[in-house]
Design a protein around this motif. Structure first.
Motif, PDB file in Angstrom:
ATOM      1  N   PRO A  84       3.629 -12.604   3.341  1.00 43.71           N
ATOM      2  CA  PRO A  84       2.816 -13.025   2.199  1.00 43.71           C
ATOM      3  C   PRO A  84       1.313 -12.758   2.363  1.00 43.71           C
ATOM      4  N   ALA A  85       0.908 -12.235   3.504  1.00 42.35           N
ATOM      5  CA  ALA A  85      -0.521 -12.021   3.769  1.00 42.35           C
ATOM      6  C   ALA A  85      -1.090 -10.919   2.887  1.00 42.35           C
ATOM      7  N   SER A  86      -2.395 -10.959   2.699  1.00 45.14           N
ATOM      8  CA  SER A  86      -3.082  -9.913   1.941  1.00 45.14           C
ATOM      9  C   SER A  86      -3.071  -8.612   2.748  1.00 45.14           C
ATOM     10  N   LEU A  87      -3.375  -7.503   2.084  1.00 42.29           N
ATOM     11  CA  LEU A  87      -3.392  -6.210   2.765  1.00 42.29           C
ATOM     12  C   LEU A  87      -4.426  -6.194   3.895  1.00 42.29           C
ATOM     13  N   ARG A  88      -5.590  -6.783   3.644  1.00 39.79           N
ATOM     14  CA  ARG A  88      -6.631  -6.824   4.686  1.00 39.79           C
ATOM     15  C   ARG A  88      -6.160  -7.637   5.887  1.00 39.79           C
ATOM     16  N   TRP A  89      -5.503  -8.743   5.661  1.00 39.65           N
ATOM     17  CA  TRP A  89      -5.011  -9.581   6.753  1.00 39.65           C
ATOM     18  C   TRP A  89      -3.936  -8.836   7.546  1.00 39.65           C
ATOM     19  N   LYS A  90      -3.025  -8.144   6.836  1.00 38.97           N
ATOM     20  CA  LYS A  90      -2.000  -7.331   7.509  1.00 38.97           C
ATOM     21  C   LYS A  90      -2.661  -6.251   8.362  1.00 38.97           C
TER      22      LYS A  90
END
Length: 190
Positions: A84-90
């Motif tokens: 569920p993380a954002s693309l930046r977090w991934k």
């Protein structure tokens, strides 16, 4: 940034090509294993080299396709936080994971396996089973292949993370983007 995207495409392309070729060994494994079972239980015949063959094919396939599996994100991951993380977090998770865990791991594997493989080549090592297959040194070389292909794919993952963190994921083909990334209008999805 275009050079980074090109490097990612090249590395991923190598792993895709190797993965697609070596995935066919699974068919050979099934055929050889089936043949060994039929020979043993129907004809009461056993050839040790054939028993070695399907084990060796299995080892070669799984070590050669590891980079392909990493490229496809087929490895086990705890997705409770990642998915569920954002693309930046991934991208940040992948960058840290590659730099702190993956690359040091493949470097250690390569460094420790190299003398092991060199010795095996020097001895032209074969099966430890009497009547087994010759050429175990070739199979042992796949440990180095594993380290190189997984390491290269790790570099591609880190570079992909850098593009995402720099806001330039649009430079990558859709198949190399993070799952759930938005499609750029007018772009070829392949």
């Amino acid at each position: 940034m275009n050079a980074i995207a090109a490097a990612i495409r090249i590395i991923s392309g190598i792993n895709i090509a190797v993965g697609r070729v070596f995935a066919w060994l699974s068919l050979g494994i099934v055929v050889v294993c089936f043949t060994v079972v039929v020979q043993r239980y129907v004809f009461s015949v056993s050839y040790l080299w054939m028993q070695d063959l399907y084990i060796w094919l299995n080892g070669a396939m799984f070590t050669a396709v590891a980079g392909f599996a990493l490229q496809r994100d087929d490895h086990v991951r705890v997705d409770i936080f990642y998915r569920p993380a954002s693309l930046r977090w991934k991208a940040m998770i992948d960058l840290v994971g590659v730099c702190v865990f993956l690359l040091p791991f493949v470097i250690v594997v390569f460094v420790y396996a190299l003398p092991f493989v060199e010795r095996s080549w020097g001895l032209r090592e074969g099966s430890s089973n009497v009547g087994g297959m010759p050429g175990l040194f070739v199979l042992k070389s796949f440990v180095l292949v594993f380290a190189v292909l997984v390491g290269l794919q790790g570099v591609a993952m880190a570079l992909r993370s850098i593009l995402v963190l720099g806001g330039r994921q649009d430079l990558l083909p859709v198949r190399l983007r993070y799952e759930g990334a938005a499609h750029v209008p007018g772009e070829d999805p392949a």
